[in-house]
Write a protein that holds these residues in place. Sequence first.
Motif, short mmCIF file in Angstrom:
data_model
loop_
_atom_site.label_atom_id
_atom_site.label_comp_id
_atom_site.label_asym_id
_atom_site.label_seq_id
_atom_site.Cartn_x
_atom_site.Cartn_y
_atom_site.Cartn_z
N PHE A 1 1.56 19.20 -15.02
CA PHE A 1 2.38 19.16 -15.27
C PHE A 1 3.30 18.20 -16.20
N PHE A 2 3.79 17.35 -15.39
CA PHE A 2 4.22 15.61 -15.73
C PHE A 2 3.55 15.39 -16.95
N ILE A 3 2.35 15.44 -16.84
CA ILE A 3 1.98 14.91 -18.69
C ILE A 3 2.31 15.44 -19.69
N LYS B 1 8.94 16.05 -24.17
CA LYS B 1 9.98 15.39 -23.73
C LYS B 1 10.47 14.69 -25.08
N VAL B 2 9.01 13.96 -25.34
CA VAL B 2 8.75 11.82 -25.78
C VAL B 2 8.62 12.47 -27.30
N TYR B 3 7.72 13.32 -27.48
CA TYR B 3 7.53 13.80 -28.55
C TYR B 3 8.21 14.83 -29.52
N GLY B 4 8.10 16.09 -28.66
CA GLY B 4 9.17 16.49 -29.04
C GLY B 4 10.67 16.30 -29.45
N ASN B 5 11.46 15.48 -28.69
CA ASN B 5 12.06 14.53 -28.71
C ASN B 5 13.73 15.42 -28.53
N PHE C 1 15.93 19.29 -19.44
CA PHE C 1 15.52 18.70 -21.06
C PHE C 1 15.10 19.45 -22.32
N ASN C 2 15.03 20.47 -21.98
CA ASN C 2 14.82 21.38 -23.65
C ASN C 2 13.09 21.30 -23.34
N CYS C 3 12.33 21.64 -22.48
CA CYS C 3 11.29 21.45 -22.78
C CYS C 3 10.87 22.85 -22.23
N TYR C 4 11.02 23.98 -23.05
CA TYR C 4 11.11 25.53 -22.65
C TYR C 4 9.12 25.92 -23.02
#
Length: 191
Positions: free
Chosen positions: A55-57, A63-67, A139-142
């Motif tokens: 989950f954390f990974i 978040k990072v790669y999907g900006n 963070f919009n990480c759907y």
Amino acid sequence: MDGFLVFEIIIGFIVLQRVVELRIAKRNEKWMKKQGAIEFGKNHYRFMVLMHVLFFICLIAEKVYGNRELSYFWLILLSVFFGAQIIRIWVITSLGRYWNTKIIVLRDAKVIKKGPYLYIKHPNYFVVAIELAVVPLLFNCYITACIFTILNGIILMIRIPEEEKALKELTEYEWRFQDCNRFLPKVVKKV
């Protein structure tokens, strides 16, 4: 508001919280096993741990790669997250030395029926389900929210019956929770 700073703070908070919880769980496990407690569900526990690590990974990667930016509804979602943390603390303090991340049951132990356990059989799993959905949505990480909500549901379909079976086998669990729902709080009691 800087979304990346909020992300770092939330992730840091959750990681610190998990480390503290694991220390509490280890201490409680040691005490319970000295009292003769029995552990159940060893086979699925490692998959549950793996799911939480992944989950954390996945959250960090999305978040990072999907900006991904901070959600427009971040204040509401953050409030829900912190509300869940209050319930988590309530769960841990209500169970005291019996709280654990593993299924460890002490024969003939008095089943806790106070705090959130007055309203729901498994409030800790309720909190985790909220977290696995709300934190990514913050963070919009759907993708992470969807995948881990589903994976958590699958694990809980195995874990909850295993835990209830262990409690029924070694305690007076069955009759103590006749008026409680398994996962969602019961708002109106039957008359």
